[in-house]
Design an enzyme around this catalytic site. Sequence first.
Site, PDB file in Angstrom:
ATOM      1  NE  ARG A 292      62.199  67.114  75.502  1.00  0.00           N
ATOM      2  CZ  ARG A 292      61.915  66.257  74.531  1.00  0.00           C
ATOM      3  NH1 ARG A 292      60.799  66.391  73.826  1.00  0.00           N
ATOM      4  NH2 ARG A 292      62.743  65.261  74.249  1.00  0.00           N
TER       5      ARG A 292
ATOM      6  CG  ASP B  14      65.354  65.777  76.595  1.00  0.00           C
ATOM      7  OD1 ASP B  14      64.914  66.946  76.557  1.00  0.00           O
ATOM      8  OD2 ASP B  14      64.729  64.805  76.118  1.00  0.00           O
TER       9      ASP B  14
ATOM     10  CD  GLN C 229      68.058  62.142  72.117  1.00  0.00           C
ATOM     11  OE1 GLN C 229      68.334  62.069  70.917  1.00  0.00           O
ATOM     12  NE2 GLN C 229      66.894  61.751  72.595  1.00  0.00           N
ATOM     13  CG  ASP C 230      68.978  61.386  76.846  1.00  0.00           C
ATOM     14  OD1 ASP C 230      68.431  62.497  76.784  1.00  0.00           O
ATOM     15  OD2 ASP C 230      68.368  60.315  76.709  1.00  0.00           O
TER      16      ASP C 230
ATOM     17  CD  GLN D  59      66.750  57.921  74.378  1.00  0.00           C
ATOM     18  OE1 GLN D  59      66.356  57.083  73.587  1.00  0.00           O
ATOM     19  NE2 GLN D  59      66.177  58.111  75.561  1.00  0.00           N
TER      20      GLN D  59
END
Length: 530
Positions: free
Chosen positions: A436, A368, A346-347, A324
């Site tokens: 999600r 995400d 990621q993120d 992240q």
Amino acid sequence: MEVAVLPVLLLLLALFFSSSYSATWGGGHPDDDDIHRWCSFTPHPRACAYYLSLPPRPPMPKDKLGFFRLSVHAALKRAVRARRRLMSLKRRCKNQRARPAWADCAKLYENAVLQLNRTLRRPPTKSRGGDDAQTWLSAALTDLDMCWKSFAELRAPLRLIKPLGKYNTSELISNSLAVNKPLANATAAFTAAPGGFPSWTSNKVRRLLQASATSVKANLIVVKDGSGNFRTLKDAINAASNMTRKGRFVIYVKAGVYNENVQITSSMTDITLVGDGKGKTIITGRNSVAAGFTLITSATLSVFGDRFIARDMTFRNTNGPGSQALALLVASDQSVVYRCGIEGYQDTLFAFSQRQFYRECDISGTIDFIFGNAAAVFQNCNIYLRKPRKGESNVITAQGRSDPNQNTGIVIQFSNISSSAELLPVRRTVRSYLGRPWMKYSRTVYLQNNIGSLIDPAGWLPWNGDFALSTLYYAEFRNKGPGSRMSRRVKWPGYHIIVKPSLVRKFTVGNFIAGGVWLPSTGVPFASGL
């Protein structure tokens, strides 16, 4: 986001909503003399009755607005006490994992107190409605949730902040959200301003966003070669925080690559960053959770001050796939990000809280990479999926709504979803999804986008088993492209294929983020409806 922390978070953070509330609340007035009757209409009646009965006992409310003010006041008192207790817990948080997580909590509790304070200063009225209050209460609850998540993400011992749970602050904020919800349903109608911009933006700000970078009258100029006021954006922000400012403050960052991590605090409102264009003015960093940073401190740029505007620049995190690592975090109410690049893996983008609008941005990532609990609308953006680690899937969104009465969600409209150059050679070996559910009431809507063939026919990915599949709200409306075919989409109770425009109008800019009230003054072009 990491699946491993979910059971702990559910145990500590889940907020249960009384099914009898909505049916009962609209059906008459409770007894004015009985605080228990008032509290029976909230999701957490025991906490409500206990804290509202403590001496000195306030006068009984005469109406729902009076009860709302009492409810927020109780939440504020407990938040202040919890924050004081948190300060005393600092000495317990000594190891490398707990120290940064505690620092996040200190900042987040301070912000929660700020949000509750301004809710009391500007409560809803019969004429004004409750959209502002619902936004600020939603942000306060998100702040408290994120405190626990910071400890969980870093795997710091949650027992260190266990004493905070006894203050029941989250339950009291949840009660206030429920009481205010009838006043907060699309209270601000869209009013168009000249040039097709939404109206939460003044003429002055509109001209600022339409002007060329060289013609902008900047308060400070950042240039790497030293020919401006400062060589780094961080130094310019620090200087701005110490200056007496009134109205909008403009920082022009000329072309160049600026390797730094920058924070704009909640006290720094009305900041505008202007660059020379996407890919020309670049703010870049590589902090990550794997390297010991929290989600918040991993961000290349984090913004908590209201009415933030950025245009014509790129925010980047070069950490790469596997951890992240945020490029941009926004917790700014009525914020606008216009013609910007937001790059990571990621993120990438943490749309943390409050009302946000993104227009003509290029956003890239793997897992995400658009996440958070803001009320965020993305229009005319390019969303690029990158190459993840071997064996991993791509997921565009992970929305974090934890309470059914929060007015939050992610809305993506008129945008293009496609492969980045690095994913193209292996796109057939990587599964990619629209989203999600990070939290129980996750809410994400895709309206009128062009969705490429890289999106899996199922469209959406579970988080963990059947978690949130019946409580989330995911919807698609009139998307096109090979990835938009509906025949093999998931069959979850919370997933909806929308045909009637009337069912998605509440998610348009004009309604979902009250864009007609504040966007026109920013000067950013937008479409208020479908």
